[in-house]
Write an enzyme that holds these catalytic residues in place. Structure first.
Site, PDB file in Angstrom:
ATOM      1  N   GLY A  54     -16.110 -31.852  18.867  1.00  0.00           N
ATOM      2  CA  GLY A  54     -15.024 -31.533  19.786  1.00  0.00           C
ATOM      3  C   GLY A  54     -14.659 -32.732  20.640  1.00  0.00           C
ATOM      4  CB  SER A  55     -11.478 -34.073  21.926  1.00  0.00           C
ATOM      5  OG  SER A  55     -11.098 -34.604  20.674  1.00  0.00           O
ATOM      6  N   GLY A  56     -13.346 -34.383  24.319  1.00  0.00           N
ATOM      7  CA  GLY A  56     -13.758 -34.094  25.690  1.00  0.00           C
ATOM      8  C   GLY A  56     -15.078 -34.741  26.065  1.00  0.00           C
ATOM      9  CG  HIS A  57     -18.188 -34.205  24.152  1.00  0.00           C
ATOM     10  ND1 HIS A  57     -18.600 -33.413  25.191  1.00  0.00           N
ATOM     11  CD2 HIS A  57     -17.967 -33.369  23.103  1.00  0.00           C
ATOM     12  CE1 HIS A  57     -18.654 -32.146  24.789  1.00  0.00           C
ATOM     13  NE2 HIS A  57     -18.259 -32.093  23.524  1.00  0.00           N
ATOM     14  CE  LYS A 105     -21.704 -33.667  19.871  1.00  0.00           C
ATOM     15  NZ  LYS A 105     -20.568 -34.016  19.001  1.00  0.00           N
ATOM     16  CG  ASP A 110     -19.760 -29.757  15.740  1.00  0.00           C
ATOM     17  OD1 ASP A 110     -18.875 -28.937  16.054  1.00  0.00           O
ATOM     18  OD2 ASP A 110     -19.936 -30.822  16.343  1.00  0.00           O
ATOM     19  CG  HIS A 219     -19.661 -27.901  24.566  1.00  0.00           C
ATOM     20  ND1 HIS A 219     -20.864 -28.013  23.909  1.00  0.00           N
ATOM     21  CD2 HIS A 219     -18.756 -28.588  23.840  1.00  0.00           C
ATOM     22  CE1 HIS A 219     -20.682 -28.747  22.811  1.00  0.00           C
ATOM     23  NE2 HIS A 219     -19.429 -29.104  22.746  1.00  0.00           N
TER      24      HIS A 219
END
Lengths: 333, 333
Positions: A54-57, A105, A110, A219
């Site tokens: 996921g994006s945001g990391h 991860k 995922d 998250h």
């Protein structure tokens, strides 16, 4: 919600567009499906390393694409797994004939989507191996996982496996190196505030102004305990103790210490925490050989931090020290 | 107040201790008075470059100490000028016989204290020159300044003047290069949230959840206007317009574009804004030759960003590209 965005549905695509012009010397960006690819990929005869999530990391994973680290990253929507077709496209873009290592991860979505992509690639007779990292000692199962979550250890794994691939190791060796990292790395984090996902528009959880969440996920998933906020000495000890006792790390062990900001925790606090951690590890006789300090695996604008400890030998240290040229990590010629 | 600290009165000292162990290959830290010094200083025959200012803007300035950039940084208390004796001690630590350039951001306290230190050093017959950077186009006078504030341009100035000193330029030349940067650099920033100074314990200002502060200073000083929060397209245009028209930057001009996070604004938003800025500059015929994107001059955990635009020629570009080895900026051999 206060963010510098136009529309929650286009955040990832617009961000990738900016990243592409900012780092055109190192990476190229594919728009559909969304990929960040090393500019000279595929490198013939080199094992290709593909990760994503996921994006945001950020800078994980796209910021680690380049010489000596990842060949491609698959950015999902914010806090959402990439799709199998993204991963499959990445594999096809970077396959140089020596096989592909997928770095995943441990989150259920995922694992599933990378596995599907691996099967699709196998049907094309590409040799694809998968390693799953699960370094977070905070909880056994979690909101989005069976088993432990994959967190800060991912950064160290991508650096070290990337260096192995870059020096020409074959797929068996790169896979072995990656699994050695997984076996020897442990992490735990803490949150002081919650992140806000753009398409949700409000904080992921409520955390009163005098409390902290210990063992937080990247998250904002719940951790071990919510408790009164405490000073840096207490926080650092509370994070290091479960990490050290889990592997365990003992006197004489050599380690890489990675002190990570979850996003909004500033460097002045991060260095302060890092200094305490070095002192506590020295008291246990643990030898810090290398350090990484900064925001390298984040949770949007969450205030908080994590520690990651990797036990190393000469081989892993040599791979850590090898040159790396990516947007977020860069050293060596 | 939620921070990973022990005691507001020891934040800077404890943070420097962590920084020292994290980057022992590049810097050394002096505890009393507080200094960050290049590990191999003084470099004989090289012009020494000294900067500093209040802490809380990390990685500025300590993160820019090292080969190709600063010889020493003087960290004051959070958002507080360093003292004359700090600056004087820095000059003495790094003086290699070729003189010293002091890089000062235009805040009244900084200008006064660096000037006092320069006089003390002159009494020791060290040739000390001072350049004062005032690149913020937002306001003419401000809470802590007569004239414009010094902000993001400082990072570019320190890189370029540092490269000139590193290649062996004499003090006259390094001073000239620094003044060329000052004459050609302009910045402006915006805030979505306020920072919290540790020894104050509460946010520096109130900003309702649907408003933003345009033209903010790096200490949270008021800017040009408070207005309803808007989308990224609007924010970027609102910041770039006053920058471009001030110098002015025109069609055919070559520039370095620095897109800076004030701290808590994450990379995903920063890249998004950077992409918009590149497009708007291209529409004006302005040629972006190099980019810097990230949190390099911050305001603790403030959400917000700034743009800095520097007009360059071949000489400035060559100095920008020259190797730099510091905790926060690193490229080249």
């Amino acid at each position: 919600m206060k963010k510098i965005i136009n529309d929650p549905s286009t955040v990832v695509a617009e961000s990738l567009r900016g990243m592409a012009v900012a780092h055109a010397d190192l990476i190229r960006v594919v728009e559909e499906p969304a990929l960040v690819v090393r500019s000279d990929a595929p490198v013939q005869g080199k094992v290709g390393i593909v990760s994503g999530g996921g994006s945001g990391h950020e800078p994980l994973h796209g910021g680690f694409v380049g010489k000596g680290m990842l060949d491609a990253a698959c950015p999902g929507a914010v806090f959402t797994s990439p799709t199998p077709d993204q991963v499959q496209a990445a594999i096809e873009q970077v396959h140089g004939g020596a096989g592909i290592l997928l770095v995943v991860k441990n989150y259920t979505g995922d694992v599933l989507n990378f596995e599907t992509a691996a099967e699709l690639a196998a049907a094309e007779e590409i040799d694809v191996r998968t390693v799953v990292i699960d370094d977070d000692v905070a909880v056994k199962d979690s909101t989005y996982t069976a088993g432990r979550r994959g967190v800060g250890g991912t950064v160290l794994l991508e650096k070290i496996a990337g260096a192995a691939a870059e020096r020409g190791d074959d797929l068996d060796t790169v896979e072995r190196v990656a699994n050695t990292v997984i076996a020897n790395v442990r992490s735990m984090g803490i949150a002081l505030t919650a992140p806000t996902v753009p398409h949700v528009g409000e904080p992921s959880f409520d955390l009163p102004d005098d409390e902290m969440e210990v063992g937080i996920g990247i998250h904002g998933e719940p951790g071990r305990a919510r408790m009164p906020a405490e000073g840096a000495d207490g926080i650092v000890a509370r994070l290091l103790e479960p990490i050290v006792t889990d592997l365990p790390f003992g006197s004489g062990d050599r380690v890489v210490l990675f002190t990570n900001s979850m996003g909004a925790t500033p460097l002045i606090e991060l260095y302060l925490a890092h200094g305490i951690a070095e002192r506590l590890l020295a008291e246990r006789g643990i030898v810090v050989e290398r350090r990484l300090v900064g925001p390298f695996i984040t949770s949007l604008e969450m205030q908080g931090m994590s520690f990651t400890l990797l036990k190393v030998d000469d081989e892993l240290l040599e791979l850590w020290d090898a040159p790396v040229h990516t947007p977020a990590l860069r050293w060596g010629a």
